[in-house]
Structures are given as structure tokens and as C-alpha cells.
Design an enzyme around this catalytic site. Structure first.
Site, short mmCIF file in Angstrom:
data_model
loop_
_atom_site.label_atom_id
_atom_site.label_comp_id
_atom_site.label_asym_id
_atom_site.label_seq_id
_atom_site.Cartn_x
_atom_site.Cartn_y
_atom_site.Cartn_z
N HIS A 41 -8.67 -3.66 2.61
CA HIS A 41 -9.03 -2.59 1.67
C HIS A 41 -10.42 -2.80 1.10
O HIS A 41 -10.99 -3.90 1.17
CB HIS A 41 -8.00 -2.47 0.54
CG HIS A 41 -7.58 -3.77 -0.09
ND1 HIS A 41 -8.44 -4.64 -0.68
CD2 HIS A 41 -6.35 -4.35 -0.19
CE1 HIS A 41 -7.78 -5.68 -1.14
NE2 HIS A 41 -6.50 -5.54 -0.84
P1 TYD Z 1 -1.98 -5.95 -2.08
O1 TYD Z 1 -3.15 -5.27 -2.71
O2 TYD Z 1 -1.39 -5.32 -0.86
O3 TYD Z 1 -2.29 -7.45 -1.79
P2 TYD Z 1 -3.50 -8.10 -0.92
O4 TYD Z 1 -4.61 -7.15 -0.94
O5 TYD Z 1 -3.84 -9.30 -1.69
O6 TYD Z 1 -2.98 -8.41 0.42
O7 TYD Z 1 -0.86 -6.06 -3.21
C1 TYD Z 1 0.50 -6.32 -2.94
C2 TYD Z 1 1.36 -5.66 -4.00
O8 TYD Z 1 1.08 -6.20 -5.29
C3 TYD Z 1 1.11 -4.16 -4.09
O9 TYD Z 1 2.37 -3.53 -4.31
C4 TYD Z 1 0.28 -3.99 -5.33
C5 TYD Z 1 0.67 -5.17 -6.19
N1 TYD Z 1 -0.43 -5.70 -7.03
C6 TYD Z 1 -0.40 -5.54 -8.40
O10 TYD Z 1 0.54 -4.95 -8.97
N2 TYD Z 1 -1.41 -6.04 -9.16
C7 TYD Z 1 -2.46 -6.69 -8.59
O11 TYD Z 1 -3.39 -7.15 -9.31
C8 TYD Z 1 -2.50 -6.85 -7.16
C9 TYD Z 1 -3.65 -7.54 -6.49
C10 TYD Z 1 -1.46 -6.33 -6.43
#
Ligand code: TYD
Length: 139
Positions: free
Chosen positions: A53
């Protein structure tokens, strides 16, 4: 400025002594933003790719405080990979830069410092949409 220059690897000061290591990171001092949020990722298998992302509003610094991982960073034109293989280095990811984290060692603990509170709406998770926005914003 090249993408690599915009996403520097930051070497933090090691304040260790004979008792062990100590690394300090202060917002707006060793990293270029105020820290609003901290999260960490662990228990990811080596074949997993995370991130995938870009963020419209958030800046990040990624640090493997234990173990190792890799971060592939791109703006749709340039691309490079940072090996996060020491607890005293971090990579700065500015707004609107795409990142993939992968190659997690089994003991990897990837610490992420963020400049904002979480807001899922500021994430771009579709790479084609990201490329489109980047092209539109060019001129
Ligand atoms: P995600 O953004 O997919 O993780 P990464 O980019 O690190 O692989 O996040 C996984 C889940 O956690 C998603 O449902 C969103 C949630 N989340 C939060 O609630 N707060 C946060 O600060 C982050 C980074 C994720």
C-alpha cells in the site's frame, strides 16, 4: 531527488555499553516527524508479503528490532530494496510511496513508527489506482 534520497536509511545512535545495547529514536530529531503511532509486525511467514500500500497522509520509519526482513519501495518509476538486518537502522517512507515488506525471518519483529493515527481511508491498496494517481499528479 531520487527515490533513494527521498527514502533514506537512517542509522540510529547506539548508546550501548558493556551492559548491552540501547537505541533511542526521538520524533523530529532522529526521524523527520512527530511519532503519533507505533505498531509492530511479527509471526509473519517468509513467503508472506505485507504492506502492499501507499499512504496519502502518513510517513513511516520501519525498523527490524529483532530478526530481518526486506522492504521493496517504489514510486511507480524507481524501485529499490532495503534489507532491514540490524536493530539500529530504519528506513524512512514518505507519503505516497508504495511499500512491500517480505522475507521475514522467523524471529522478525518489524517495528513501525508512524506520523499519524490510524485512518484506513488514507491507504491506497490497489497498485493500479496508485499508478494512476501518481501519473495524474505529475503535471
Ligand atoms: P495492514 O495495514 O493490512 O497491515 P500491514 O500493512 O502492516 O501488512 O493492517 C492489518 C489490519 O490491522 C487491518 O485490518 C487494519 C488494522 N490496523 C489498525 O487498526 N491500525 C493500524 O495502525 C494498522 C497498521 C493496522
Amino acid at each position: 531527488m531520487s527515490l533513494k534520497e527521498r527514502c533514506p536509511v537512517i542509522e540510529f545512535k547506539d548508546l550501548g555499553d558493556e551492559r548491552g545495547k540501547l537505541v533511542v529514536i526521538e520524533g523530529n530529531e532522529s526521524i523527520p516527524f512527530d511519532i503519533q503511532r507505533v505498531f509492530y509486525i511479527y509471526g509473519s511467514d517468509p513467503e508472506v508479503v505485507r504492506g502492499q500500500h501507499a499512504n496519502r497522509d502518513s510517513e513511516f520509519v520501519l525498523i527490524n528490532v529483532a530478526g530481518t526482513s526486506k522492504v521493496r519501495i517504489t514510486d511507480g518509476k524507481e524501485e529499490f530494496v532495503v534489507a532491514l538486518d540490524r536493530p539500529m537502522i530504519g528506513v524512512y517512507i514518505p507519503k505516497m510511496v508504495w511499500k512491500d515488506m517480505y522475507d521475514f525471518s522467523s524471529d522478525s519483529v518489524l517495528l513501525v513508527l508512524a506520523s499519524t493515527h490510524y485512518d484506513g481511508k488514507e491507504y491506497i491498496r490497489d497498485y493500479q489506482e496508485y499508478l494512476k494517481e501518481m501519473t495524474e499528479n505529475e503535471g
